[in-house]
Design a protein around this motif. Structure first.
Motif, PDB file in Angstrom:
ATOM      1  N   ALA A  51      70.349  64.421 -28.372  1.00 42.68           N
ATOM      2  CA  ALA A  51      70.066  64.580 -29.800  1.00 42.68           C
ATOM      3  C   ALA A  51      69.504  63.282 -30.368  1.00 42.68           C
ATOM      4  N   ALA A  52      68.832  63.372 -31.503  1.00 42.90           N
ATOM      5  CA  ALA A  52      68.185  62.212 -32.129  1.00 42.90           C
ATOM      6  C   ALA A  52      69.176  61.109 -32.487  1.00 42.90           C
ATOM      7  N   ASP A  53      70.447  61.450 -32.718  1.00 41.61           N
ATOM      8  CA  ASP A  53      71.424  60.419 -33.082  1.00 41.61           C
ATOM      9  C   ASP A  53      72.233  59.940 -31.878  1.00 41.61           C
ATOM     10  N   GLU A  54      71.842  60.336 -30.667  1.00 42.50           N
ATOM     11  CA  GLU A  54      72.490  59.875 -29.438  1.00 42.50           C
ATOM     12  C   GLU A  54      71.557  58.925 -28.695  1.00 42.50           C
ATOM     13  N   PRO A  55      72.107  58.022 -27.885  1.00 41.28           N
ATOM     14  CA  PRO A  55      71.238  57.237 -27.002  1.00 41.28           C
ATOM     15  C   PRO A  55      70.516  58.164 -26.024  1.00 41.28           C
ATOM     16  N   GLN A  56      69.312  57.785 -25.640  1.00 41.47           N
ATOM     17  CA  GLN A  56      68.607  58.504 -24.592  1.00 41.47           C
ATOM     18  C   GLN A  56      69.292  58.207 -23.263  1.00 41.47           C
ATOM     19  N   ILE A  57      69.235  59.145 -22.338  1.00 40.61           N
ATOM     20  CA  ILE A  57      69.779  58.930 -20.998  1.00 40.61           C
ATOM     21  C   ILE A  57      68.602  58.999 -20.037  1.00 40.61           C
ATOM     22  N   LEU A  58      68.314  57.857 -19.414  1.00 41.53           N
ATOM     23  CA  LEU A  58      67.203  57.758 -18.470  1.00 41.53           C
ATOM     24  C   LEU A  58      67.737  57.519 -17.069  1.00 41.53           C
ATOM     25  N   LEU A  59      67.045  58.056 -16.075  1.00 39.39           N
ATOM     26  CA  LEU A  59      67.286  57.720 -14.687  1.00 39.39           C
ATOM     27  C   LEU A  59      66.079  56.921 -14.240  1.00 39.39           C
ATOM     28  N   GLN A  60      66.320  55.781 -13.600  1.00 43.30           N
ATOM     29  CA  GLN A  60      65.244  54.876 -13.212  1.00 43.30           C
ATOM     30  C   GLN A  60      65.286  54.677 -11.707  1.00 43.30           C
ATOM     31  N   LYS A  61      64.146  54.875 -11.036  1.00 39.58           N
ATOM     32  CA  LYS A  61      64.049  54.599  -9.602  1.00 39.58           C
ATOM     33  C   LYS A  61      64.001  53.080  -9.414  1.00 39.58           C
ATOM     34  N   VAL A  62      64.906  52.543  -8.595  1.00 43.92           N
ATOM     35  CA  VAL A  62      65.007  51.092  -8.422  1.00 43.92           C
ATOM     36  C   VAL A  62      65.089  50.720  -6.942  1.00 43.92           C
ATOM     37  N   ASP A  63      64.887  49.427  -6.682  1.00 44.47           N
ATOM     38  CA  ASP A  63      65.001  48.883  -5.330  1.00 44.47           C
ATOM     39  C   ASP A  63      66.264  48.046  -5.164  1.00 44.47           C
ATOM     40  N   HIS A  64      67.201  48.156  -6.093  1.00 47.71           N
ATOM     41  CA  HIS A  64      68.452  47.398  -5.996  1.00 47.71           C
ATOM     42  C   HIS A  64      69.616  48.374  -6.001  1.00 47.71           C
ATOM     43  N   ALA A  65      70.819  47.856  -5.959  1.00 43.37           N
ATOM     44  CA  ALA A  65      72.010  48.697  -5.911  1.00 43.37           C
ATOM     45  C   ALA A  65      72.105  49.613  -7.125  1.00 43.37           C
ATOM     46  N   ALA A  66      72.751  50.757  -6.931  1.00 42.95           N
ATOM     47  CA  ALA A  66      72.978  51.700  -8.021  1.00 42.95           C
ATOM     48  C   ALA A  66      73.882  51.055  -9.067  1.00 42.95           C
ATOM     49  N   ARG A  67      73.507  51.228 -10.331  1.00 42.11           N
ATOM     50  CA  ARG A  67      74.316  50.727 -11.445  1.00 42.11           C
ATOM     51  C   ARG A  67      73.830  51.409 -12.722  1.00 42.11           C
ATOM     52  N   VAL A  68      74.528  51.150 -13.792  1.00 38.74           N
ATOM     53  CA  VAL A  68      74.131  51.648 -15.109  1.00 38.74           C
ATOM     54  C   VAL A  68      73.900  50.443 -16.001  1.00 38.74           C
ATOM     55  N   HIS A  69      72.834  50.457 -16.776  1.00 38.85           N
ATOM     56  CA  HIS A  69      72.618  49.370 -17.732  1.00 38.85           C
ATOM     57  C   HIS A  69      72.239  49.938 -19.092  1.00 38.85           C
ATOM     58  N   LEU A  70      72.364  49.116 -20.106  1.00 40.50           N
ATOM     59  CA  LEU A  70      72.059  49.488 -21.484  1.00 40.50           C
ATOM     60  C   LEU A  70      70.716  48.915 -21.891  1.00 40.50           C
ATOM     61  N   ASP A  71      70.022  49.636 -22.769  1.00 43.74           N
ATOM     62  CA  ASP A  71      68.835  49.112 -23.436  1.00 43.74           C
ATOM     63  C   ASP A  71      69.152  49.015 -24.924  1.00 43.74           C
ATOM     64  N   ILE A  72      68.758  47.904 -25.522  1.00 36.99           N
ATOM     65  CA  ILE A  72      68.848  47.718 -26.963  1.00 36.99           C
ATOM     66  C   ILE A  72      67.425  47.711 -27.485  1.00 36.99           C
ATOM     67  N   GLU A  73      67.132  48.629 -28.412  1.00 42.45           N
ATOM     68  CA  GLU A  73      65.778  48.664 -28.979  1.00 42.45           C
ATOM     69  C   GLU A  73      65.742  47.836 -30.250  1.00 42.45           C
ATOM     70  N   THR A  74      64.573  47.267 -30.533  1.00 43.59           N
ATOM     71  CA  THR A  74      64.437  46.382 -31.685  1.00 43.59           C
ATOM     72  C   THR A  74      63.024  46.433 -32.245  1.00 43.59           C
TER      73      THR A  74
END
Length: 129
Positions: A51-74
């Motif tokens: 929803a528009a008032d929730e953070p987006q949930i993205l899956l990103q293809k990476v070359d490092h270990a699996a983890r979750v990170h946050l993005d702060i938009e500005t």
């Protein structure tokens, strides 16, 4: 002049060749439909619908270990980076001239990105420069 920021993305870093099965798993696990298995047409990002008032949930293809990170938009990358540095964060890398990878004093990596959705809010923080 003030600048603004807010939590915008939860990014699930996936060391996989194909994001399709990962998107299917996280879609079912989180109860969010898949918005796109190839957000930008380059196979690097999948997106779950939120929803528009929730953070987006993205899956990103990476070359490092699996983890979750946050993005702060500005609306001001440099001002937000300075604000977070004053809190103890460190700049790690400016990627593709578009976003900062930062490291919190706790060692966690996160990104500062430009505004992600057309509507910049709700839950917007205002910071004096």
């Amino acid at each position: 002049m003030a600048h603004h920021s807010r939590l915008c993305n939860l990014v699930i870093d996936c060391p996989v060749e194909d994001l399709g099965p990962a998107a299917e798993f996280w879609s079912r696990a989180l109860g969010k439909p898949i918005a796109s298995v190839d957000q930008d047409g380059d196979g690097k990002y999948a997106e779950l619908a939120t929803a528009a008032d929730e953070p987006q949930i993205l899956l990103q293809k990476v070359d490092h270990a699996a983890r979750v990170h946050l993005d702060i938009e500005t609306d001001d990358l440099e001002a937000e980076a300075r604000r977070l540095e004053a809190l103890g964060a460190k700049r790690i890398e400016f990627v593709h001239g578009r976003w900062w990878v930062m490291q919190a004093p706790t060692g966690h990596r996160f990104c500062i990105v430009r505004r992600q959705r057309e509507q910049f809010g709700p839950h917007l923080n205002e910071w004096p420069d």
